[in-house]
Design an enzyme around this catalytic site. Structure first.
Site, PDB file in Angstrom:
ATOM      1  CD  GLN A 246      -1.059  -0.298   3.731  1.00  0.00           C
ATOM      2  OE1 GLN A 246      -2.259  -0.046   3.693  1.00  0.00           O
ATOM      3  NE2 GLN A 246      -0.497  -0.800   4.823  1.00  0.00           N
ATOM      4  CG  HIS A 279      -6.769   3.712  18.599  1.00  0.00           C
ATOM      5  ND1 HIS A 279      -6.591   4.773  17.723  1.00  0.00           N
ATOM      6  CD2 HIS A 279      -6.505   2.579  17.873  1.00  0.00           C
ATOM      7  CE1 HIS A 279      -6.223   4.301  16.545  1.00  0.00           C
ATOM      8  NE2 HIS A 279      -6.160   2.981  16.612  1.00  0.00           N
ATOM      9  CG  ASP A 300      -2.116   2.069  13.883  1.00  0.00           C
ATOM     10  OD1 ASP A 300      -2.138   1.518  14.999  1.00  0.00           O
ATOM     11  OD2 ASP A 300      -3.153   2.420  13.270  1.00  0.00           O
ATOM     12  CG  ASP A 354      -3.186 -13.668   6.711  1.00  0.00           C
ATOM     13  OD1 ASP A 354      -3.869 -12.642   6.827  1.00  0.00           O
ATOM     14  OD2 ASP A 354      -3.658 -14.792   6.489  1.00  0.00           O
ATOM     15  CG  ASP A 373      -6.864  -0.613  15.245  1.00  0.00           C
ATOM     16  OD1 ASP A 373      -7.841  -0.152  14.635  1.00  0.00           O
ATOM     17  OD2 ASP A 373      -5.863   0.067  15.556  1.00  0.00           O
TER      18      ASP A 373
END
Length: 441
Positions: A246, A279, A300, A354, A373
């Site tokens: 990405q 969060h 992240d 994965d 998340d």
């Protein structure tokens, strides 16, 4: 022929192989880029495949008009295909950045590429028969075998070589250059006696111009992408990286600028302005109970930050399929400050892989809490983390009384939100849907 017939036939088949590889790269590049820009991979893949197959049929019919000038026709087709296919990624990105309309460009590029690809095989059939007369069935079998193997090579080269090494825009331009060079070389050398002097010079000039355009596009890729990002994200783009999976963009974060924001493939993933609301709502309800061992799906570091607020947490395993995101969250000063350097905490172990596979290989009762998340099911990684099988594996992975927190999107999208809730319940969980303001979990 300037070479023996056997060698000439082999060179034609090599050209078929390379042209088929280039054609499939164009197709995959259209799907990948537009899906990443719009977040609708299923619809767009269907559109690209349907339009290209339809256009290939049209191209095959149009090629009948070029049979008497097969060499010149094939040279013109390859020059046009190299130009359209090579520039298609740049055109799509420009339409998205400045016009916010990538779909019409997608259909137009798919149609043009499909027509040109469809014209290739009929013309090559004529050319290979001129090299050496043979049974039509055998000639067709040889051509299609080379075509299918070339498609396999292109399909493997795109995700494993071109995309990670060159990116989508540069990869398409380089593929176009290969396409032009191969098609031009075959016609202007092997079949030069089939061309008039005028046709020979016309094709030579056309191929040189196409290669010049593609080379110029390659040289301007970096400034073009910077200008397109400014048009999409604003003037304060601080970091932009292609990870192979990405495009990650960080904006803001300066003292006088906007709050830091993280974008993945053009979609906002987190903003320092209000990400803490999401969060906190995602993590803290799930921590009401035993929570010594926690699995966080999402790299992240922002969900892990909330987990680490509990002093009695002994271990946190963070799993994300994109190592580029993990590196950015750990090493970028702005993003690391936002996640409180969670990925450097000694209690945290980061695994790149994965999430589905991680749960599959987790033994029973391996964790007290699982926090999912992850991006929504329309993102590149698809709906696997939102499936009944995924939640069933999560149920097996938690100890008795363990909890699972799932990002289900906004309650305003009632169909998606309640579908996630029903799927979690169908896997054997007892569910508690809840929302905080505009953020839901």
């Amino acid at each position: 022929m300037p070479v023996p017939a056997g060698l000439g036939r082999f060179l034609v088949l090599v050209t078929v192989f390379l042209c088929a590889a280039c054609g499939l790269v164009y197709e995959l590049e259209l799907v990948a880029l537009t899906a990443s820009l719009t977040g609708d991979p299923v619809t767009l893949t269907s559109v690209v495949l349907a339009v290209m197959v339809f256009a290939m049929g049209i191209g095959s019919l149009l090629a009948k008009r070029l049979r008497r000038r097969a060499a010149a026709g094939f040279g013109a087709v390859e020059a046009g295909l190299a130009l359209v296919g090579g520039c298609s990624a740049m055109a799509l990105y420009a339409c998205f950045a400045w016009l916010d309309q990538p779909r019409p460009a997608l259909v137009g590029c798919s149609l043009a590429i499909g027509v040109l690809v469809g014209a290739e095989v009929p013309l090559l059939m004529v050319l290979i028969q001129r090299v050496r007369r043979q049974d039509a069935g055998r000639a067709v079998a040889d051509l299609f075998a080379a075509d299918y193997v070339g498609a396999l090579a292109g399909g493997l080269a795109f995700p494993f070589l071109l995309l990670p090494a060159l990116g989508q825009v540069t990869g398409a331009l380089v593929t176009g250059a290969v396409n032009a060079a191969v098609g031009g070389a075959l016609v202007l050398w092997l079949f030069r006696r089939d061309l008039t002097v005028r046709a020979r010079w016309t094709l030579l000039v056309a191929n040189v111009l196409v290669l010049a355009v593609l080379a110029t596009g390659t040289a301007l890729t970096a400034p073009f992408e910077r200008a397109a990002r400014r048009a999409v994200y604003g003037a304060d783009v601080r970091v932009a990286v292609h990870t192979g999976r990405q495009e990650l963009v960080l904006t803001g974060g300066g003292r006088a600028g906007r709050p830091l924001a993280l974008y993945a493939d053009g979609r906002l993933r987190a903003s320092a302005r209000d990400e803490y609301r999401y969060h906190e709502a995602l993590v803290h309800p799930a921590m009401a109970g035993p929570h010594r061992r926690v699995l966080v799906l999402g790299g992240d570091g922002l969900a892990a930050r909330e987990v680490l607020r509990y002093a009695d947490v002994r271990s946190v395993t963070v799993v994300d399929p994109d190592p580029g995101l993990v590196r950015l969250a750990r090493d970028d000063a702005g993003l690391a400050a936002l996640n409180a350097r969670a990925l450097r905490d000694p209690r945290v172990r980061v695994v790149t892989g994965d999430p589905f596979g991680r749960l599959r290989h987790t033994g029973p009762a391996g964790y007290d809490v699982v926090v999912s998340d992850l991006p929504g099911p329309t993102a590149r990684d698809g709906a696997a983390p939102y499936s009944r099988e995924f939640y069933g594996l999560a149920l097996r992975a938690v100890a008795p009384g363990g909890r699972l927190a799932v990002h289900a999107g906004s309650p305003a999208a009632r169909g998606a939100y309640w579908t996630v809730e029903a799927t979690v319940r169908a896997a054997g969980w007892r569910t508690l849907p809840y929302a905080l303001g505009r953020t839901a979990s």
